[in-house]
Design a protein around this motif. Structure first.
Motif, PDB file in Angstrom:
ATOM      1  N   LEU A 283       1.844  -6.569   5.778  1.00 45.48           N
ATOM      2  CA  LEU A 283       1.008  -7.201   4.596  1.00 45.48           C
ATOM      3  C   LEU A 283       0.207  -8.301   5.031  1.00 45.48           C
ATOM      4  N   LYS A 284       0.448  -8.824   6.276  1.00 43.54           N
ATOM      5  CA  LYS A 284      -0.488  -9.862   6.865  1.00 43.54           C
ATOM      6  C   LYS A 284      -1.761  -9.316   6.843  1.00 43.54           C
ATOM      7  N   GLU A 285      -2.229  -8.126   7.239  1.00 42.71           N
ATOM      8  CA  GLU A 285      -3.395  -7.585   7.382  1.00 42.71           C
ATOM      9  C   GLU A 285      -3.842  -6.727   6.074  1.00 42.71           C
ATOM     10  N   PHE A 286      -3.169  -6.286   5.294  1.00 45.19           N
ATOM     11  CA  PHE A 286      -3.322  -5.349   4.217  1.00 45.19           C
ATOM     12  C   PHE A 286      -2.752  -5.964   2.850  1.00 45.19           C
ATOM     13  N   ASN A 287      -2.631  -7.037   2.558  1.00 44.75           N
ATOM     14  CA  ASN A 287      -1.700  -7.368   1.557  1.00 44.75           C
ATOM     15  C   ASN A 287      -2.220  -6.798   0.143  1.00 44.75           C
TER      16      ASN A 287
ATOM     17  N   GLU B  10      -4.155  -4.197  -0.306  1.00 44.39           N
ATOM     18  CA  GLU B  10      -4.142  -2.786  -0.402  1.00 44.39           C
ATOM     19  C   GLU B  10      -2.613  -2.400  -0.200  1.00 44.39           C
ATOM     20  N   LEU B  11      -1.702  -3.124  -0.287  1.00 40.13           N
ATOM     21  CA  LEU B  11      -0.392  -2.511  -0.356  1.00 40.13           C
ATOM     22  C   LEU B  11       0.365  -3.161  -1.659  1.00 40.13           C
ATOM     23  N   GLU B  12      -0.428  -3.422  -2.550  1.00 41.61           N
ATOM     24  CA  GLU B  12       0.134  -4.143  -3.781  1.00 41.61           C
ATOM     25  C   GLU B  12       1.081  -2.993  -4.600  1.00 41.61           C
ATOM     26  N   ASP B  13       0.775  -1.990  -4.241  1.00 43.17           N
ATOM     27  CA  ASP B  13       1.459  -0.731  -5.004  1.00 43.17           C
ATOM     28  C   ASP B  13       2.722  -0.171  -4.138  1.00 43.17           C
ATOM     29  N   VAL B  14       2.708  -0.396  -2.771  1.00 43.15           N
ATOM     30  CA  VAL B  14       3.728   0.149  -1.904  1.00 43.15           C
ATOM     31  C   VAL B  14       4.770  -1.120  -1.710  1.00 43.15           C
TER      32      VAL B  14
ATOM     33  N   TYR C 197       1.282   6.031   4.155  1.00 39.93           N
ATOM     34  CA  TYR C 197       0.362   7.147   4.650  1.00 39.93           C
ATOM     35  C   TYR C 197      -0.811   7.251   3.505  1.00 39.93           C
ATOM     36  N   ALA C 198      -0.487   7.255   2.602  1.00 41.76           N
ATOM     37  CA  ALA C 198      -1.539   7.364   1.436  1.00 41.76           C
ATOM     38  C   ALA C 198      -2.830   6.261   1.409  1.00 41.76           C
ATOM     39  N   VAL C 199      -2.377   5.167   2.033  1.00 39.14           N
ATOM     40  CA  VAL C 199      -3.311   4.046   2.104  1.00 39.14           C
ATOM     41  C   VAL C 199      -4.108   4.192   3.459  1.00 39.14           C
ATOM     42  N   ARG C 200      -5.565   4.452   3.290  1.00 41.06           N
ATOM     43  CA  ARG C 200      -6.387   4.936   4.380  1.00 41.06           C
ATOM     44  C   ARG C 200      -6.415   3.948   5.403  1.00 41.06           C
ATOM     45  N   CYS C 201      -6.191   2.549   5.004  1.00 38.71           N
ATOM     46  CA  CYS C 201      -6.438   1.561   6.048  1.00 38.71           C
ATOM     47  C   CYS C 201      -5.264   1.332   7.103  1.00 38.71           C
ATOM     48  N   VAL C 202      -4.005   1.849   6.423  1.00 38.41           N
ATOM     49  CA  VAL C 202      -2.726   1.836   6.834  1.00 38.41           C
ATOM     50  C   VAL C 202      -2.822   2.686   8.012  1.00 38.41           C
TER      51      VAL C 202
END
Length: 292
Positions: free
Chosen positions: A103-107, A109-113, A144-149
């Motif tokens: 969350l610190k890096e991809f807050n 992008e992870l809105e739906d995770v 895994y479905a989030v590319r940047c992650v």
């Protein structure tokens, strides 16, 4: 000017990309049945590569002062070419720490995770444990479905870092066979992640395996592990590992009666060209300082 071919994402790669099948016979020499079988084989090879996650089992750990649930996390790569099921065990608190780091890096992008919520009571109820097990399995699939992650170094850390630290602690304590067992699990998972991670990911693990095998007096395995680690160190400029690996390979090569002249020349050229910048310590000295 011809435009360069766009770079494909690793998950767009197929088994055809990852394998090197024999060239099929000419279509003119095949029967209808053979053509149909060939077409089915081609379609099978062209399935995109995916990571699959499963949490099939749980167990309750009871210590003197605490009691908690651990989840077996199985990592697989889709496709018939990878039938290995590598697994590690993680607590809910491990998932929670992992999620907060992401969350610190991809807050955004992870809105739906969403990580399954922490239970305030009933933690050891079989129905709730089963519900959370499925929730965590779904959570990993969504991540895994989030590319940047899936391209982030944080991703492999979750699946391998505890085992790496444990293995290096065993190595430093001289328990080389136990360290090998941990490192082999780490390597299996890292190799599954390589389509999405930098190939240097496996270098520390292979280096540690090489050191362990050498101290176990298994020079063939030590040589093979070091030899496998060398290409990514060359390609990506890992100078300290490259010199130490070459030094070990030369030494083991003489012991095994292998040709080492080219390796010796490469080591000499590397140290002459990078004088003062290339580590002169042994591979074992490098490895024992990892994951402290």
């Amino acid at each position: 000017m011809t435009e360069p071919e766009p770079k494909r994402d690793p998950e767009d790669r197929t088994e055809t990309d990852l394998m090197d099948p024999d060239e099929p016979p000419s279509c003119s020499s095949l029967t209808t049945n053979q053509l149909q079988q060939n077409l089915r084989a081609v379609k099978k090879r062209e399935r995109p590569v995916r990571l699959l996650f499963e949490i099939p089992t749980t167990r309750i750990i009871k210590d003197v002062l605490t009691e908690y649930v651990v989840y077996e996390v199985v990592v697989m790569r889709s496709g018939s070419f990878d039938s290995r099921r590598s697994s590690v065990e993680r607590r809910y608190s491990d998932f929670s720490r992992f999620h907060h780091k992401l969350l610190k890096e991809f807050n955004e992008e992870l809105e739906d995770v969403v990580l399954p919520r922490k239970l305030l009571s009933g933690n050891f109820c079989p129905e709730l444990i089963s519900e959370r097990r499925l929730g965590l399995q779904y959570y990993l699939a969504k991540l895994y479905a989030v590319r940047c992650v899936r391209h982030s170094p944080r991703f492999p850390e979750f699946f391998t870092e505890p085992e790496q630290k444990r293995a290096h602690g065993l190595l430093r304590g001289g328990q080389f066979q136990l360290a090998v067992d941990q490192l082999q699990t780490v390597l299996e998972i890292q190799e599954k992640l390589l389509p999405w991670q930098n190939p240097t990911l496996i270098v520390p693990t292979l280096s540690a395996l090489s050191v362990c095998y050498r101290d176990l007096e298994e020079p063939e395995q030590a040589f093979a592990a070091a030899q496998k680690a060398l290409p990514p160190t060359r390609r990506y400029g890992l100078k300290r590992y490259r010199a130490s690996l070459l030094d070990l390979l030369v030494d083991l090569g003489y012991q095994l009666g292998r040709p080492v002249a080219q390796l010796q020349e490469e080591l000499t050229v590397l140290r002459d060209a990078e004088r003062g910048e290339v580590s002169s310590c042994s591979l074992k000295e490098l490895v024992v300082h990892e994951f402290i």
